[in-house]
Structures are given as C-alpha cells and as structure tokens.
Design an enzyme around this catalytic site. Structure first.
Site, PDB file in Angstrom:
ATOM      1  N   ALA A   4      -0.777  -3.368  -7.559  1.00  0.00           N
ATOM      2  CA  ALA A   4      -0.569  -2.641  -8.309  1.00  0.00           C
ATOM      3  C   ALA A   4      -1.431  -2.220  -8.611  1.00  0.00           C
ATOM      4  O   ALA A   4      -2.924  -2.836  -7.766  1.00  0.00           O
ATOM      5  CB  ALA A   4      -0.630  -3.843 -10.053  1.00  0.00           C
ATOM      6  N   GLU A  37       6.286  -7.835  -5.320  1.00  0.00           N
ATOM      7  CA  GLU A  37       7.364  -7.649  -6.459  1.00  0.00           C
ATOM      8  C   GLU A  37       8.487  -6.692  -6.218  1.00  0.00           C
ATOM      9  O   GLU A  37       9.666  -6.557  -6.512  1.00  0.00           O
ATOM     10  CB  GLU A  37       6.923  -7.799  -7.635  1.00  0.00           C
ATOM     11  CG  GLU A  37       5.615  -8.823  -8.103  1.00  0.00           C
ATOM     12  CD  GLU A  37       5.027  -9.022  -9.148  1.00  0.00           C
ATOM     13  OE1 GLU A  37       3.741  -8.403  -9.199  1.00  0.00           O
ATOM     14  OE2 GLU A  37       4.515 -10.080 -10.449  1.00  0.00           O
ATOM     15  N   GLY A  64       1.787  -6.261  -6.290  1.00  0.00           N
ATOM     16  CA  GLY A  64       3.469  -5.543  -6.828  1.00  0.00           C
ATOM     17  C   GLY A  64       3.373  -5.230  -6.211  1.00  0.00           C
ATOM     18  O   GLY A  64       4.777  -4.888  -6.311  1.00  0.00           O
ATOM     19  N   GLU A 124      -2.908 -11.696  -6.245  1.00  0.00           N
ATOM     20  CA  GLU A 124      -3.366 -12.033  -7.775  1.00  0.00           C
ATOM     21  C   GLU A 124      -4.519 -12.797  -7.825  1.00  0.00           C
ATOM     22  O   GLU A 124      -5.176 -12.252  -8.932  1.00  0.00           O
ATOM     23  CB  GLU A 124      -2.070 -11.724  -8.403  1.00  0.00           C
ATOM     24  CG  GLU A 124      -2.042 -10.890  -8.867  1.00  0.00           C
ATOM     25  CD  GLU A 124      -0.469 -10.328  -7.477  1.00  0.00           C
ATOM     26  OE1 GLU A 124      -0.298 -11.055  -6.356  1.00  0.00           O
ATOM     27  OE2 GLU A 124      -0.024  -9.882  -7.575  1.00  0.00           O
TER      28      GLU A 124
HETATM   29  N1  CAA Z   1      -4.907  -0.604  -6.303  1.00  0.00           N
HETATM   30  C1  CAA Z   1      -5.179   0.556  -5.915  1.00  0.00           C
HETATM   31  N2  CAA Z   1      -6.067   0.822  -5.165  1.00  0.00           N
HETATM   32  C2  CAA Z   1      -5.222   0.511  -4.005  1.00  0.00           C
HETATM   33  C3  CAA Z   1      -5.053  -1.275  -3.519  1.00  0.00           C
HETATM   34  C4  CAA Z   1      -4.373  -1.621  -5.391  1.00  0.00           C
HETATM   35  N3  CAA Z   1      -4.214  -1.626  -4.960  1.00  0.00           N
HETATM   36  N4  CAA Z   1      -4.975  -0.975  -2.831  1.00  0.00           N
HETATM   37  C5  CAA Z   1      -5.928  -0.305  -1.625  1.00  0.00           C
HETATM   38  N5  CAA Z   1      -6.022   0.750  -2.390  1.00  0.00           N
HETATM   39  C6  CAA Z   1      -7.028   1.510  -1.970  1.00  0.00           C
HETATM   40  C7  CAA Z   1      -8.027   0.697  -1.820  1.00  0.00           C
HETATM   41  O1  CAA Z   1      -9.333   1.096  -2.545  1.00  0.00           O
HETATM   42  C8  CAA Z   1      -8.860   2.326  -1.025  1.00  0.00           C
HETATM   43  O2  CAA Z   1      -8.997   3.405  -1.951  1.00  0.00           O
HETATM   44  P1  CAA Z   1     -10.698   4.124  -1.254  1.00  0.00           P
HETATM   45  O3  CAA Z   1     -10.366   4.768   0.663  1.00  0.00           O
HETATM   46  O4  CAA Z   1     -10.533   4.922  -2.677  1.00  0.00           O
HETATM   47  O5  CAA Z   1     -12.047   2.936  -1.294  1.00  0.00           O
HETATM   48  C9  CAA Z   1      -8.125   3.031  -0.026  1.00  0.00           C
HETATM   49  O6  CAA Z   1      -6.578   1.774  -0.802  1.00  0.00           O
HETATM   50  C10 CAA Z   1      -7.459   2.030   1.197  1.00  0.00           C
HETATM   51  O7  CAA Z   1      -8.009   0.989   1.268  1.00  0.00           O
HETATM   52  P2  CAA Z   1      -8.670   0.036   1.647  1.00  0.00           P
HETATM   53  O8  CAA Z   1      -9.682   1.061   2.325  1.00  0.00           O
HETATM   54  O9  CAA Z   1      -9.187  -1.278   0.735  1.00  0.00           O
HETATM   55  O10 CAA Z   1      -7.978  -0.249   3.014  1.00  0.00           O
HETATM   56  P3  CAA Z   1      -8.251  -1.643   4.376  1.00  0.00           P
HETATM   57  O11 CAA Z   1      -6.925  -1.370   5.873  1.00  0.00           O
HETATM   58  O12 CAA Z   1      -9.197  -2.396   4.322  1.00  0.00           O
HETATM   59  O13 CAA Z   1      -7.241  -3.232   3.699  1.00  0.00           O
HETATM   60  C11 CAA Z   1      -5.626  -4.098   2.209  1.00  0.00           C
HETATM   61  C12 CAA Z   1      -6.099  -2.713   3.086  1.00  0.00           C
HETATM   62  C13 CAA Z   1      -6.141  -5.653   3.106  1.00  0.00           C
HETATM   63  C14 CAA Z   1      -4.529  -4.055   1.997  1.00  0.00           C
HETATM   64  C15 CAA Z   1      -6.463  -3.482   1.215  1.00  0.00           C
HETATM   65  O14 CAA Z   1      -6.738  -2.486   0.433  1.00  0.00           O
HETATM   66  C16 CAA Z   1      -6.584  -4.610   0.152  1.00  0.00           C
HETATM   67  O15 CAA Z   1      -6.740  -5.972  -0.092  1.00  0.00           O
HETATM   68  N6  CAA Z   1      -5.617  -3.829  -0.926  1.00  0.00           N
HETATM   69  C17 CAA Z   1      -6.121  -4.701  -2.376  1.00  0.00           C
HETATM   70  C18 CAA Z   1      -4.467  -5.688  -2.857  1.00  0.00           C
HETATM   71  C19 CAA Z   1      -4.407  -6.486  -3.944  1.00  0.00           C
HETATM   72  O16 CAA Z   1      -5.037  -7.164  -3.935  1.00  0.00           O
HETATM   73  N7  CAA Z   1      -2.815  -5.711  -3.984  1.00  0.00           N
HETATM   74  C20 CAA Z   1      -2.903  -7.144  -5.610  1.00  0.00           C
HETATM   75  C21 CAA Z   1      -3.365  -5.979  -6.566  1.00  0.00           C
HETATM   76  S1  CAA Z   1      -2.507  -6.967  -7.909  1.00  0.00           S
HETATM   77  C22 CAA Z   1      -0.940  -6.989  -8.562  1.00  0.00           C
HETATM   78  O17 CAA Z   1      -0.457  -6.703  -7.928  1.00  0.00           O
HETATM   79  C23 CAA Z   1      -0.953  -7.494 -10.166  1.00  0.00           C
HETATM   80  C24 CAA Z   1       0.817  -7.691 -10.223  1.00  0.00           C
HETATM   81  O18 CAA Z   1       0.902  -8.257  -9.370  1.00  0.00           O
HETATM   82  C25 CAA Z   1       1.468  -6.409 -11.245  1.00  0.00           C
END
Ligand code: CAA
Length: 260
Positions: A66, A114, A111, A134
């Site tokens: 998400a 999910e 998400g 999460e």
């Molecule tokens: N939400 C918003 N933006 C996201 C995102 C997310 N879940 N995942 C990645 N992005 C964005 C980053 O912010 C980045 O944007 P900018 O270039 O503007 O900074 C772009 O996508 C590229 O990502 P990274 O530079 O972080 O890429 P990376 O290769 O270094 O890392 C990754 C990849 C390990 C997947 C890392 O992006 C990451 O940890 N993402 C978040 C994963 C996460 O925590 N997901 C769970 C979200 S909570 C949820 O989903 C709740 C639910 O159950 C409803």
C-alpha cells in the site's frame, strides 16, 4: 474504461491486467484501489475474458505494498476506511466468476502480497521477494493478509512472516505453499498465460462453480461444504455446458462451450 494506473491487454480469452505505477514500485494508493475494483468488475462482465492474469509493470516489483506516502498522514478513521477499501478489492477478486492468476514478477510486499493472495493462485519469478513489512512501519497487514495468509499456510508460518516483517524468496514461498510454481523471469508471463489459456479452454461455468465451491466452502464446516458442492453439481446439469461437455466426450469430439 480508461485507467490511469492500469493496463489491460486481452487475447484469446485471457486478459493481462498490469498495475502500472512503476515509479512507486506499483504501490497501491486509493486511486489504484478504485481503478482495480472497477477493472475487476469490467473484466468479470466482458464476454471476451475468461481468465485474468494480474501482474506489475517494470522489472522490479509486482506491487511493493500500500502507498506509504499516502498512509503516513492518515487518521485512525482514514486508516480504517483505507483497509476496508483494500479488502473490498481482495474480496472482489474472490467473488469474481472469472479466475485470476497472480504473476508475481518482483517485490510483493504488504498490500502487494495481499493482492497476490486475493488471486486464485500465484506463479512467481525466481527474483520475486514476498513479505509483510507492516510491523516495521508500526502497523499490521490491512488488506486481508492476516486472514488469507493464515488460512492458506497455517498459523505458525503466517505468524513468523508477519511478526518478523522479513522477506522470503520465491522458492521458500513455494515450499510454504504460497506460490504454486516458480519460473525464470522471462518465462513467468508466458507460463501464466499458458495456464490461463488451458483454463479458458474448458467449461467456463464449471470453472466458475468450482471457484465458488472452493472459496465459499472454505468458510463453512465440512458437511455444509459437501452439501453446497452437491447443490452446485446439480445446478450444472441444467446448463448447456454440461450437455456439450458430456455430449462431446460420447461423440469423441472437442467440446465447444458457450458458458451458459
Ligand atoms: N509506498 C509508496 N512508495 C513506495 C512504496 C510504497 N509501498 N514502495 C516503494 N515506493 C517508492 C519509493 O519511495 C521510491 O520513490 P522515490 O523514488 O520517489 O523515493 C520508489 O518507489 C522506488 O523505491 P526504492 O527507492 O525504495 O527502491 P529500492 O529498490 O531501494 O527498495 C523496496 C525496494 C525494498 C521494495 C522498498 O521500496 C520498500 O521497502 N518499499 C516499501 C515496502 C513496504 O513496506 N510495503 C508495505 C507497505 S504497508 C502495507 O502494505 C499496509 C497494508 O497491508 C495495507
């Protein structure tokens, strides 16, 4: 309908639905969730579509979760509404008469996992990474993940994955029963579409009723599930597909199903 964040490509009864927000690793914001729910509805009632393959744009992510940037400022009320909206999407896939295969081409996190778990089954690329980060954000999975994962692989493994927030490889996800098959990245969509085509070639009502029997049966006790299965079995004997399928077998020809 035109979508800002989704691509749909249909050929030979198989629609490929791609979450197309690669600049955010296809993260699910409210707008994407609205579009996904509309796309599922549209695809379900498109007579040219018998099976959907769901994937993510780019070579890095299926869906990285998400949208954290959108969630960061949410109130408790907004968080609740956001979870309900995501859950609606996952339920829409479960209730759809059309089967949906997830082709997990990269990160499937939070998400994103999910979304994959909401599909009927999952194929993954060798480079896919799956997990529920999460807890590293101070929250829990909110789009059905705690429920769907525990039902799929049992409490212990679901607990480990969700409590640690760790990512697992596609091979481990396969060993744990989350992923059905793992393919080389360039093979993933080919194989998912091949399986989709196989499903598209059999009786559509049979597939829909089987999906319905399994999904609803899992929420029932076994005896109720058996009764439910028998009722659906009986209903299919009132369809042209059953006459065609069995007639074709007896006449030693290929069945031509109309889906009615
Ligand atoms: N939400 C918003 N933006 C996201 C995102 C997310 N879940 N995942 C990645 N992005 C964005 C980053 O912010 C980045 O944007 P900018 O270039 O503007 O900074 C772009 O996508 C590229 O990502 P990274 O530079 O972080 O890429 P990376 O290769 O270094 O890392 C990754 C990849 C390990 C997947 C890392 O992006 C990451 O940890 N993402 C978040 C994963 C996460 O925590 N997901 C769970 C979200 S909570 C949820 O989903 C709740 C639910 O159950 C409803």
């Amino acid at each position: 309908m035109e979508f800002k964040n989704l691509l749909i490509e249909t050929a030979d009864g198989v629609a490929t639905l791609t979450v197309n927000r690669p600049q955010a690793l296809n993260a699910l914001n409210s707008e994407v969730l609205t579009e996904l729910a509309s796309a599922f509805y549209q695809l379900e009632y498109d007579p040219a579509v018998r099976v959907v393959v769901l994937t993510g744009a780019g070579d890095k992510a299926f869906v990285a979760g998400a949208d954290i940037k959108e969630m960061a400022a949410m109130s408790s009320f907004e968080g609740h509404q956001f979870a309900l909206k995501g859950q609606h999407c996952m339920m829409a896939m479960e209730k759809m008469k059309t089967p949906v295969i997830a082709a997990v081409n990269g990160f499937a996190l939070g998400g994103g996992l999910e979304l994959a778990l909401g599909c009927d089954f999952i194929y993954a690329s060798e480079k896919a990474k799956l997990g529920f980060p999460e807890v590293t954000l101070g929250i829990i999975p909110g789009f059905g993940g705690t429920q769907n994962l525990a039902r799929l692989i049992g409490k212990s493994r679901a607990n480990e994955l969700i409590f640690t927030g760790r990512m697992i490889t596609a091979d481990k996800a396969q060993a744990w029963g989350i992923v059905n098959e793992v393919f080389a990245p360039e093979e993933l969509l080919v194989k998912a579409r091949e399986t989709a085509a196989a499903i598209a070639s059999v009786g559509p009502l049979g597939v829909t009723y089987a999906k319905n029997a399994i999904a609803n049966g899992l929420n029932m006790g076994k005896e109720d599930g058996f009764r439910y299965e028998a009722s659906l079995f009986g209903v299919l004997f009132a369809t042209a597909d059953q006459k065609e399928g069995m007639g074709a077998f007896v006449e030693k020809r290929k069945a031509a199903f109309a889906g009615r």
